[in-house]
Design a protein around this motif. Structure first.
Motif, PDB file in Angstrom:
ATOM      1  N   ASN A 243       0.832  -1.208   0.000  1.00  0.00           N
ATOM      2  CA  ASN A 243       0.000   0.000   0.000  1.00  0.00           C
ATOM      3  C   ASN A 243       0.862   1.252   0.000  1.00  0.00           C
ATOM      4  O   ASN A 243       2.063   1.201   0.295  1.00  0.00           O
ATOM      5  CB  ASN A 243      -0.895   0.021   1.231  1.00  0.00           C
ATOM      6  CG  ASN A 243      -0.106   0.070   2.537  1.00  0.00           C
ATOM      7  OD1 ASN A 243       0.547  -0.912   2.902  1.00  0.00           O
ATOM      8  ND2 ASN A 243      -0.153   1.191   3.226  1.00  0.00           N
ATOM      9  N   GLU A 244       0.242   2.376  -0.348  1.00  0.00           N
ATOM     10  CA  GLU A 244       0.924   3.651  -0.205  1.00  0.00           C
ATOM     11  C   GLU A 244       1.122   3.925   1.288  1.00  0.00           C
ATOM     12  O   GLU A 244       0.298   3.541   2.115  1.00  0.00           O
ATOM     13  CB  GLU A 244       0.107   4.780  -0.837  1.00  0.00           C
ATOM     14  CG  GLU A 244       0.020   4.703  -2.352  1.00  0.00           C
ATOM     15  CD  GLU A 244      -0.666   5.924  -2.949  1.00  0.00           C
ATOM     16  OE1 GLU A 244      -0.916   6.895  -2.197  1.00  0.00           O
ATOM     17  OE2 GLU A 244      -0.950   5.907  -4.156  1.00  0.00           O
ATOM     18  N   VAL A 245       2.204   4.582   1.631  1.00  0.00           N
ATOM     19  CA  VAL A 245       2.523   4.822   3.037  1.00  0.00           C
ATOM     20  C   VAL A 245       1.403   5.606   3.711  1.00  0.00           C
ATOM     21  O   VAL A 245       0.988   6.665   3.223  1.00  0.00           O
ATOM     22  CB  VAL A 245       3.855   5.589   3.165  1.00  0.00           C
ATOM     23  CG1 VAL A 245       4.146   5.906   4.631  1.00  0.00           C
ATOM     24  CG2 VAL A 245       4.995   4.771   2.570  1.00  0.00           C
TER      25      VAL A 245
END
Length: 406
Positions: A243-245
């Protein structure tokens, strides 16, 4: 005797985490007592530590390394706390870090050390140094139970917890282990606790969440009121879920993670209480009707720490007057005792500050008999509440701690 403690769960491999376990023979022969966690590059790592002024050498060194580097390895030994050991203790902790750093090919400050066991004795570095290569060579993704066993001291069973959830079609896992059975009244976390997830999360946000969740879990348990010199709790987010941070605590993914994180941490905290030294009862002390959270917390801990209450719990003796006496001395400003209510396992014991007209001694005996007891105290002053989890105080607790070093 563990009270209702479930078997160690089946924890799946968490990408970005490997575990190695070895026998160093620190206190006892033929015992797994050295554990290594290998973390992938770029993992977010957060930590909270004991507030005891006599904090152990590995705690001080761990805090220093955590603040100055991106940790790659956790190095944990049992059988010796390396606390109350002065400058030599720090040198010894650093030596073990240096040996693992050389083995792994990383900087020394990428190693976070942890110790638990007897206080005041020099760390047997020769045994730990000799066992590090074996632990390193055994690194794998599925040694969770071995790790849970490897960090035990007076624990009777290994403690683990795991939760999985999905968000927008992507799967995430949160899992951890903990240890502790005595010298438990954390002032940050527990004796030792380690929680890992494959989520990608900003380090500062993970630190914020860890501190918040500790307040709902490890900082709400007590067995004997003693805060350890070695309490440490570490949270790791490897980022391997893809996932994106996550940077915003209010985001749906952050909230989904927070729910799973809280459940894991509370289960690990409850497991410590259930495995409390000599425990025969798992006790929930819930204080309602307070004006301030601090009042509710104070009353709950005072009840949980009272030797008279805890011995009555052990004997299944409905001596509820002991609870009222604790509430009265807890120091709640402006307490109106005529509004205090007390229920134990659903039975109304006290109404309006005195014995309930519906109460019979057999009700109290029935309420105190089970191994799980829920005490609810209502102060009748407001709408704030708090909860603490504890144990009874048995003869075995005295024996275990009297014989601890023999």
């Amino acid at each position: 005797m563990a009270v209702g403690l479930c078997d160690f769960p089946n924890i799946p491999e968490i990408k970005g985490v490997k575990i190695g376990v070895a026998e160093a023979g620190i206190k006892k022969p033929n015992k797994k007592d050295l554990v290594i966690f290998e973390l992938c590059e770029g993992a977010a790592v957060a930590g909270v530590f004991t507030q005891n002024a006599f904090c152990a050498a590995p705690v001080r060194l761990c805090q220093k390394h955590l603040a100055s580097s991106s940790p790659r390895y956790l190095l944990i030994n049992t059988g010796n706390a390396n606390a109350g050991t002065g400058k030599l203790g720090v040198e010894n902790a650093l030596l073990t870090c240096q040996v693992l750093a050389e083995q792994a090919g990383v900087d020394v400050d990428a190693i976070l050390p942890f110790s638990t066991g007897v206080i005041g004795e020099p760390l047997p570095t020769d045994k730990i140094v000799a066992a590090i290569p074996a632990a390193f060579l055994s690194l794998s993704g599925d040694s969770w139970r071995a790790a849970g066993t490897g960090i035990m001291t007076t624990d009777t069973l290994p403690k683990g917890s795991v939760r999985s959830f999905e968000y927008e079609g992507r799967a995430y896992t949160v899992a951890g282990i903990s240890k502790g059975a005595g010298m438990i009244r954390p002032n940050m976390a527990t004796m030792l606790g380690y929680v890992f997830s494959d989520i990608a999360m900003d380090t500062s946000l993970l630190q914020k969440m860890l501190k918040e969740v500790v307040g709902k879990s490890f900082n709400r348990i007590t067995i004997d009121g003693d805060t350890s010199t070695n309490d440490s709790c570490i949270a790791v987010a490897t980022g391997k879920a893809g996932n994106e941070v996550v940077t915003d605590v209010a985001s749906p993914l952050a909230q989904a993670f927070l729910t799973a994180f809280t459940e894991v941490m509370q289960e690990l905290a409850h497991a410590i209480v259930r495995d409390g030294e000599g425990a025969t009862k798992f006790v929930t002390v819930e204080v309602q009707g307070a004006n301030l959270v601090s009042d509710a917390t104070k009353v709950a801990f005072e009840v949980a720490h009272s030797p008279l209450v805890k011995t009555a719990l052990f004997a299944s003796d409905p001596n509820w007057g002991r609870i009222l006496a604790v509430v009265g001395r807890a120091g709640v400003e402006g307490l109106d005792v005529d509004k205090v209510q007390l229920h134990i396992n659903g039975f109304e014991i006290v109404r309006d500050g005195c014995r309930s007209p519906d109460y019979l001694e057999k009700h109290g005996q029935e309420a105190m008999a089970p191994e799980e007891i829920h005490i609810v105290i209502n102060l009748g002053a407001g709408d704030v509440s708090d909860t603490v989890w504890t144990t009874d105080l048995s003869r075995d607790y005295v024996t275990i701690n009297a014989d601890y070093r023999t």
